[in-house]
Design a protein around this motif. Structure first.
Motif, mmCIF file in Angstrom:
data_model
loop_
_atom_site.group_PDB
_atom_site.id
_atom_site.type_symbol
_atom_site.label_atom_id
_atom_site.label_comp_id
_atom_site.label_asym_id
_atom_site.label_seq_id
_atom_site.Cartn_x
_atom_site.Cartn_y
_atom_site.Cartn_z
ATOM 1 N N ASP A 51 0.758 -1.083 -0.080
ATOM 2 C CA ASP A 51 -0.023 0.162 0.030
ATOM 3 C C ASP A 51 0.708 1.307 0.018
ATOM 4 O OD1 ASP A 51 -2.101 -1.615 0.031
ATOM 5 O OD2 ASP A 51 -3.015 -0.990 2.048
ATOM 6 N N ASP A 52 1.895 1.104 0.953
ATOM 7 C CA ASP A 52 2.561 2.387 1.015
ATOM 8 C C ASP A 52 3.342 2.754 -0.481
ATOM 9 O OD1 ASP A 52 2.275 2.853 3.543
ATOM 10 O OD2 ASP A 52 4.404 2.156 4.127
ATOM 11 N N ASP A 53 3.818 1.532 -0.937
ATOM 12 C CA ASP A 53 4.382 1.834 -2.219
ATOM 13 C C ASP A 53 3.660 2.564 -3.381
ATOM 14 O OD1 ASP A 53 6.661 1.041 -1.202
ATOM 15 O OD2 ASP A 53 6.683 -0.980 -2.175
ATOM 16 N N ASN A 54 2.500 1.937 -3.329
ATOM 17 C CA ASN A 54 1.394 2.320 -4.313
ATOM 18 C C ASN A 54 1.176 3.849 -4.031
ATOM 19 O OD1 ASN A 54 1.098 0.265 -5.700
ATOM 20 N ND2 ASN A 54 -0.870 -0.453 -4.476
ATOM 21 N N GLU A 55 1.002 4.137 -2.863
ATOM 22 C CA GLU A 55 0.702 5.458 -2.168
ATOM 23 C C GLU A 55 1.794 6.577 -2.899
ATOM 24 O OE1 GLU A 55 -0.708 8.639 0.609
ATOM 25 O OE2 GLU A 55 -1.468 6.980 -0.647
ATOM 26 N N ASP A 56 3.163 6.013 -2.697
ATOM 27 C CA ASP A 56 4.296 6.916 -3.172
ATOM 28 C C ASP A 56 4.163 7.027 -4.842
ATOM 29 O OD1 ASP A 56 5.512 7.357 -0.967
ATOM 30 O OD2 ASP A 56 7.134 5.953 -1.302
ATOM 31 N N SER A 57 3.799 6.104 -5.465
ATOM 32 C CA SER A 57 4.024 6.287 -6.910
ATOM 33 C C SER A 57 2.888 6.975 -7.160
ATOM 34 C CB SER A 57 3.974 4.957 -7.580
ATOM 35 O OG SER A 57 2.743 3.905 -7.106
ATOM 36 N N LYS A 58 1.668 6.855 -6.478
ATOM 37 C CA LYS A 58 0.555 7.544 -6.829
ATOM 38 C C LYS A 58 0.803 9.154 -6.681
ATOM 39 C CE LYS A 58 -4.525 7.604 -5.984
ATOM 40 N NZ LYS A 58 -5.322 7.369 -4.924
ATOM 41 N N ASP A 59 1.398 9.514 -5.502
ATOM 42 C CA ASP A 59 1.813 10.706 -5.442
ATOM 43 C C ASP A 59 2.508 11.325 -6.548
ATOM 44 O OD1 ASP A 59 0.523 11.162 -3.163
ATOM 45 O OD2 ASP A 59 2.598 11.663 -1.906
ATOM 46 N N ASP A 60 3.634 10.349 -6.862
ATOM 47 C CA ASP A 60 4.568 10.860 -7.844
ATOM 48 C C ASP A 60 3.786 11.121 -9.197
ATOM 49 O OD1 ASP A 60 6.835 11.045 -6.657
ATOM 50 O OD2 ASP A 60 7.915 9.178 -7.260
ATOM 51 N N SER A 61 2.912 10.264 -9.568
ATOM 52 C CA SER A 61 2.097 10.476 -10.754
ATOM 53 C C SER A 61 1.566 11.631 -10.822
ATOM 54 C CB SER A 61 1.403 9.220 -11.141
ATOM 55 O OG SER A 61 0.374 8.956 -10.230
ATOM 56 N N VAL A 62 0.799 11.990 -9.751
ATOM 57 C CA VAL A 62 -0.062 13.427 -9.614
ATOM 58 C C VAL A 62 0.767 14.401 -9.908
ATOM 59 C CG1 VAL A 62 -1.400 14.757 -8.144
ATOM 60 C CG2 VAL A 62 -1.943 12.341 -8.208
ATOM 61 N N ARG A 89 9.952 13.098 -17.320
ATOM 62 C CA ARG A 89 9.581 11.807 -17.278
ATOM 63 C C ARG A 89 10.862 10.856 -16.762
ATOM 64 N NH1 ARG A 89 9.993 8.175 -22.737
ATOM 65 N NH2 ARG A 89 10.981 6.315 -21.717
ATOM 66 N N LEU A 90 12.113 11.380 -17.036
ATOM 67 C CA LEU A 90 13.375 10.763 -16.535
ATOM 68 C C LEU A 90 13.177 11.067 -14.967
ATOM 69 C CD1 LEU A 90 16.040 11.136 -19.019
ATOM 70 C CD2 LEU A 90 14.699 9.106 -18.662
ATOM 71 N N SER A 91 13.157 12.129 -14.589
ATOM 72 C CA SER A 91 13.152 12.310 -13.274
ATOM 73 C C SER A 91 12.044 11.865 -12.374
ATOM 74 C CB SER A 91 13.215 14.009 -13.041
ATOM 75 O OG SER A 91 11.928 14.615 -13.425
ATOM 76 N N TYR A 92 10.735 11.840 -13.037
ATOM 77 C CA TYR A 92 9.769 11.044 -12.084
ATOM 78 C C TYR A 92 9.895 9.628 -12.386
ATOM 79 C CZ TYR A 92 7.720 15.010 -10.431
ATOM 80 O OH TYR A 92 7.629 16.383 -9.860
ATOM 81 N N ASN A 93 10.785 9.035 -13.280
ATOM 82 C CA ASN A 93 10.646 7.597 -13.615
ATOM 83 C C ASN A 93 9.254 6.970 -13.987
ATOM 84 O OD1 ASN A 93 11.768 5.143 -14.141
ATOM 85 N ND2 ASN A 93 11.786 4.656 -11.698
ATOM 86 N N MET A 94 8.760 7.931 -15.056
ATOM 87 C CA MET A 94 7.563 7.173 -15.548
ATOM 88 C C MET A 94 7.717 6.575 -17.145
ATOM 89 S SD MET A 94 5.189 8.309 -13.558
ATOM 90 C CE MET A 94 5.115 9.217 -11.960
ATOM 91 N N THR A 95 6.662 5.919 -17.415
ATOM 92 C CA THR A 95 6.707 5.335 -18.584
ATOM 93 C C THR A 95 6.203 6.263 -19.720
ATOM 94 O OG1 THR A 95 4.859 4.462 -18.354
ATOM 95 C CG2 THR A 95 6.345 3.135 -17.436
ATOM 96 N N SER A 96 6.480 5.851 -20.984
ATOM 97 C CA SER A 96 5.886 6.964 -22.061
ATOM 98 C C SER A 96 4.424 6.853 -22.030
ATOM 99 C CB SER A 96 6.481 6.429 -23.383
ATOM 100 O OG SER A 96 5.890 5.106 -23.903
ATOM 101 N N ALA A 97 3.645 5.749 -21.602
ATOM 102 C CA ALA A 97 2.257 5.692 -21.366
ATOM 103 C C ALA A 97 1.764 6.732 -20.549
ATOM 104 C CB ALA A 97 1.731 4.356 -20.939
#
Lengths: 727, 464
Positions: free
Chosen positions: A551-562, A593-601
């Motif tokens: 859950d924690d991890d999801n939370e993190d990545s969710k934050d990041d994606s926002v 994208r690189l700094s947030y480590n996101m995919t091209s999707a």
């Protein structure tokens, strides 16, 4: 043993050499902030009187007594005023204490200042870094010794930060001085600083200590009850670090954080806690109020009004903490309450009540005036029947008869308040209109200096030139401050009125406190609900730990994606406004994208989202117009979007994103879903395969999920047939 | 003292195979020739905690443990043995025996604890602060792993430490944060609200949760009732209580809404007024804790928040405190109780710093070094050497045998010329001539044929 040591010292001459160096200090005579606006538009913060003495004098007097031999005063905003003041003061003529000024017009941050000082090559040993708005009476000897000893053992220990016990209010999350609460992690044995967080961001309910930190230190103290005094003892490396890292601007936010996070160079920061002495920095109006009170109540001894430490006028301390200078004319019936300072040759009328206030020199206060907890600078005229509570009145202010200042009002230089006019709480009034060009948030932080000086000197000219002119202009603004009033009431900045109480001179009103208490409680509930700090019982599975961690991890990545989405949107909007070339936008988005480590999707989703947002924002009156907007935006930016759609998966992501938007953030699109989908297909942004795959995926979904599939049934049908035909 | 003690004696733990078996449940594993459970029971007896429930996983194991206890502790302790199904976890075990619990406070001790930390002191700390839970913390043992279950003997090489990450207030009385198991390998996230209330938190990774807890009975039962997914006291219940201490959710149903903050959790049964007085006197002895300060509103008005206290009792460094939850710790404990911590075993050392039962027979030129133990009726041949090892009762050991850093249980036959290093040899094992064992575990009744050499292996009979 002793002899041996001496011998060793002689071999490695350096450390002892440093010790023999006269102690130097850098005094930043610019706070690089805008918290004291509008006053600081006309006068630099360090020259503002604190209990009738300009602030910089407290800092200089302390530096002198602490054994500093040479001070470099770095002047930036209103540098001329600071230099003139110092030239006319006695600081230039002190034996064993030399004050030199460094002037700059380009520096917009402490980082710039230190880089400039490094270029000048004037600092040769350890130095004290302090800003010119700090009041202290601490002894530096011990802290300095600790710093030197550490430095000898470990040359990576470049800075010692002075801290002091002070627990922030659990309700407002503010320290007594009105600064944001501070979270620090300190090694209890070595006093090394391991973590530093002073953000006002209350949304995060937890602080996160890196696991490496605990692996290296078996014991760490996390503090919420310390206050940063903003007095730093630095080694000369600090200056070069600022030069190496040209993006360091803010001393704490960038420099300290940078050093703490950087484990390659391994520079270390240590803390020194003071217990019985005083140190505080005036950061905002609240701290101005609190520090003034501390001075009056003699916590800062010997820097108190009745001790001459910088050529201040003789003031006598009377009972109940009343300080009175000479030549005061006071009516018999006037009641001057405790903890009040009254400056030279001030006149006070009959039946006037004054308590907990500071009144400057040459003021004229009429009869039946009520002054409570206010700071009145020099040459202020207050006519009969005025009422002031918790206000700051700069030099030359005139309050016409019967006018009232509600708590938290700040009147800048020479403002005139009209008769019987009531200035609403927390207003800031100035002769200068509020600067309108406030770029981005980031710039605001440092804007004071550069834009300020230029604009000011011109305006100040007009102000000084002729009073006639002012009254002329004031005619126009007559309504704003009552009849005969002169000045502009500044609109509160975007932060909004709600935040105004946080940093105001006025104490926090009780109802506000109650309100926040309530809010805090609600907040906590919120935090626990979505912060997974406390997983609700239902979600607990026997394998608790791994589950929570997920859950924690999801939370993190969710934050990041926002955040990522927001950044992309900002980038995109800027690109639209400034007509940036598509290639450059792609470059920028790629770096995000690189700094947030996101995919091209993710990129595709975010860009598509921003495009649709833009289309939505473009004024439109009907659905068809909206559709045309969308088509326009898509045509203009299709290259950008296309570059993130290498594959069908990304295209499906875009469709899903669109669906999500229609359901949540931009319901306006929902009737247009099918049509826009078609547009996307026509523009070759989406391939038919993507649309079909999306439809297939949705086959088994809930009915509610299928709304849009149904809506676009026709299109899908058509695509299917087309592809069959091809076959 | 109105304390009930629950000893969680476990069942036939898998981590300890082949040492444990159906015949020898974990609780009866010999430590210096005494069942490990006896260390806990004697510690309790010493602290005058005589009302004990021993919870054993599995009916068979319960019967065996019960049989032993009734023989050994008749008249000394009031012990009930309760059997619970296997794999219910520690929380499940308490849930299963909840109807036996009646006292105000419950002390839960792990049956595999070998320690001389007085449980009475833990109970006293618990009462002093009127806490909902008090956990005993001890310093991390110097050698050996491990978190129960999560790591086997393979992790031996891992550097010592890091069983828990524990946050405490500066007075070291209250528990503010605890991470166990997988949590310690991640970044530590600390709730700001707790930090705000306490002002300062000392985070330690050199302490270990020793699995001795004092719970307020009503709270424990309520938590177990409400959170039916909680499996382990250590990994679920304790962290939950610690996390929620500033916003207690306890007693939101049942108790009247207007309960005073400091009255939360107080048992309604019994002489309440008396109890109140007592705790007030105790509370006045110290400064009001941050819990109370926090629970009151801005102006000291009526309490606006519910809080509960989680306390910690830190055992001093000179106390011994190790859990027998891995083979490594089994060997460590055996070595320690006849060595530096010999006061625990109750045996007194001879002049040679060893314990040799008078009925044991030694052949000529056989040496038994310091920190060794030789049980009743054991016989050793000539030219043997025993170093830092425990040898059980009625063993027959041939000539030229070397036993180093090992544990040999009862009725073991060891042929001539064997060499045993760093190994555990269970009861009724037969080692034929010239067997070499290094870092091995040999299960009960196993026969090692002559001349075999084993290194780092676990040998056991196949289950029938």
């Amino acid at each position: 043993m002793g002899a041996q040591k001496k011998g060793a010292a002689r071999v490695s001459e350096d450390p002892d050499d440093l010790a023999r160096q006269p102690l130097q200090a850098i005094l930043l005579a610019d706070s690089f902030a805008t918290k004291f606006r509008p006053i600081t538009l006309e006068r630099p913060k360090v020259l503002l009187p604190l209990v009738n003495i300009p602030m910089i004098n407290y800092t200089l007097a302390w530096l002198e007594s602490a054994g500093v031999a040479e001070v470099f005063v770095f002047c930036c905003a209103h540098s001329r005023q600071v230099i003139d003041y110092l030239e006319n003061s006695e600081w230039y003529s002190q034996p064993n204490f030399s004050v030199k000024t460094i002037e700059s017009h380009h520096s917009i941050s402490a980082g710039d200042a230190l880089r400039l000082i490094y270029e000048r090559n004037v600092i040769h040993g350890d130095f004290v870094l302090i800003s010119g708005d700090t009041v202290s009476n601490m002894s530096l000897t011990q802290a300095l010794q600790e710093h030197k000893d550490r430095k000898k053992k470990d040359d990576k220990a470049v800075m010692t930060m002075i801290i002091k016990q002070s627990k922030p209010s659990p309700i407002t999350h503010q320290s007594r001085l009105g600064t944001d609460e501070l979270f620090m992690a300190i090694d209890p044995n070595t006093k090394q600083l391991l973590y530093y967080e002073e953000t006002a961001d209350h949304s995060k309910g937890t602080i996160c200590l890196d696991k490496m930190l605990l692996a290296e230190n078996p014991s760490i103290s996390v503090h919420n009850d310390k206050q940063d005094c903003y007095i730093d003892i630095c080694s000369p490396e600090v200056l070069s670090l600022f030069t190496d890292n040209f993006d360091y601007q803010h001393l704490r936010r960038h420099f300290v954080k940078g050093l703490l996070l950087d484990d390659i160079m391994g520079y270390k920061i240590y803390t020194h806690e003071i217990h019985s002495s005083y140190a505080a920095r005036i950061d905002n109006y609240r701290s101005y109020d609190i520090v003034s009170k501390d001075i009056i109540q003699r916590w800062t001894y010997p820097y108190v009004p009745d001790v001459k430490f910088c050529g201040n006028r003789a003031t006598k301390l009377e009972r109940q903490g009343m300080y009175r200078a000479s030549e005061i004319v006071q009516s018999r019936s006037a009641q001057v309450g405790p903890f009040t300072v009254i400056g030279y040759s001030t006149r006070i009328g009959s039946n006037t009540k004054i308590s907990n206030s500071v009144i400057g020199e040459g003021c004229t206060i009429g009869s039946n005036v009520l002054i409570e907890g206010s700071y009145i600078w020099d040459n202020v005229t207050i006519e009969d029947g005025c009422e002031l509570r918790h206000a700051i009145l700069c030099n030359g202010v005139v309050m016409k008869a019967g006018s009232v200042l509600k708590p938290g009002v700040v009147l800048s230089f020479k403002v005139v308040i009209g008769e019987h006019f009531v200035v609403p709480a927390y207003s800031k009034v100035s002769l200068l209109p509020q600067p309108t060009v406030e770029d981005s948030d980031e710039e605001l932080e440092y804007a004071d200096s550069s834009s300020g000086t230029v604009e000011l000197s011109s305006i100040q000219g007009t102000v000084d030139q002729s009073n006639g002119k002012i009254s002329e202009s004031s005619e126009v603004h007559k309504s704003e401050l009552g009849t005969g009033g002169v000045g502009y009431i500044w609109a509160t900045s975007e932060g909004g009125h709600e935040e105004e109480w946080r940093h105001s001179v006025a104490p926090i009103p009780a109802d506000k406190l109650a309100e926040i208490t309530q809010a805090v409680n609600d907040d906590q509930e919120l935090v626990t609900q979505d912060g997974t700090v406390l997983t609700p019982a239902g979600e607990f599975v026997s394998d608790t730990n791994s589950n929570v961690s997920l859950d924690d991890d999801n939370e993190d990545s969710k934050d990041d994606s926002v955040y990522f989405e927001k950044e992309v949107e900002a980038t995109f909007l800027r690109a639209v406004e400034e007509n940036v070339k598509v290639d450059l936008v792609i470059l920028e988005v790629n770096s995000l994208r690189l700094s947030y480590n996101m995919t091209s999707a993710d990129c595709a989703g975010a860009i598509f989202y921003s495009m649709m947002k833009l289309a939505l924002k473009t004024p439109h009156s009907s659905a068809s117009e909206l559709q045309r907007n969308v088509a326009n935006v898509i045509t203009t930016w299709q290259k950008l979007l296309k570059s993130y759609l290498p594959d069908i998966d990304e295209e499906i992501e875009v469709i899903l994103k669109f669906e999500e938007m229609c359901l949540e953030s931009a319901k306006d699109f929902s009737p247009l879903f099918a049509r826009i989908l078609h547009v996307l297909y026509d523009k070759e942004i989406l391939q038919e395969d993507a649309i079909l795959r999306w439809a297939d995926e949705k086959e088994d979904a809930d009915e509610s999920d299928k709304v849009f599939v149904k809506q676009s049934e026709k299109l899908i049908q058509w695509l299917r047939e087309a592809s069959e035909e091809e076959d | 003292m109105d304390f009930q003690v629950v000893v969680l004696a476990g069942g036939t733990s898998k981590e300890l195979s082949p040492l444990v078996s159906k015949e020898v449940p974990k609780a009866l594993l010999p430590v210096a020739n005494r069942p490990v459970l006896s260390y806990v029971l004697e510690l309790l007896e010493l602290n005058n905690l005589k009302d004990v429930i021993v919870v054993v996983e599995g009916e068979d194991a319960a019967l065996r443990v019960g049989g032993w206890i009734s023989g050994a502790y008749v008249d000394r302790l009031h012990v009930e043995v309760a059997a619970v199904p296997e794999d219910v976890g520690t929380a499940g075990a308490i849930r299963a025996i909840a109807h036996h619990l009646t006292a105000t406070d419950v002390l839960v001790v792990s049956g595999d604890l070998v320690s001389d930390v007085p449980p009475g002191a833990v109970a006293a700390a618990h009462r002093r602060h009127d806490a909902v839970v008090t956990a005993m913390l001890c310093s991390v043992p110097v050698s050996g792993p491990s978190e129960s279950g999560s790591s086997g003997p393979k992790d031996k090489t891992k550097k010592p430490g890091r069983y828990n990450i524990i946050g405490m207030d500066p007075t070291k009385q209250f528990l503010l944060y605890i991470a166990t198991g997988a949590g310690i390998e991640k970044d530590t996230r600390i709730q700001k609200s707790i930090l705000r209330a306490a002002g300062q938190m000392d985070i330690r990774s050199d302490l270990m949760d020793a699995h001795m807890y004092a719970f307020k009975r009503s709270v424990l039962q309520e938590v177990l009732d409400q959170k039916d997914k909680f499996h382990s006291l250590k990994q679920d219940v304790l962290p939950y209580l610690v996390r929620s201490q500033m916003r207690s959710e306890l007693f939101l149903n049942g108790a009247p809404q207007a309960v005073q903050a400091d009255e939360i959790g107080r048992d309604k049964v019994g002489s309440q007024s008396n109890h109140m007085m007592q705790s007030q006197i105790l509370a006045n002895a110290s400064m009001p804790s941050f819990h109370e300060l926090y629970s009151y509103g801005p102006n000291g008005s009526a309490p606006v928040r519910r809080t509960h206290k989680c306390c910690a009792y830190i055992a001093s460094n000179n106390k011994y405190c190790v859990r027998l939850n891995s083979i490594q710790s089994f060997m460590d404990i055996n070595r320690d109780v006849i060595g530096e911590a010999n006061h625990l075993s109750g045996y007194s050392l001879s002049a040679q710093n060893n314990i040799i039962h008078p009925s044991a027979e030694l052949g000529s030129k056989t040496t038994v070094g310091p920190h060794c133990m030789l049980g009743e009726g054991s016989q050793m041949g000539d030219k043997c050497s025993v170093k830092r090892s425990v040898i059980g009762r009625h063993c027959r050991i041939g000539s030229n045998v070397k036993v180093v850093n090992s544990v040999v249980m009862n009725h073991v036959t060891i042929g001539d010329g064997c060499s045993i290093q760093g190994s555990v040899v269970c009861s009724n094992v037969q080692l034929q001539e010239r067997v070499t064992l290094k870092d091995c575990q040999v299960g009960a009744g196993y026969v090692v044929s002559a001349g075999c050499e084993y290194k780092g292996e676990s040998l056991a009979r196949k289950e029938k």
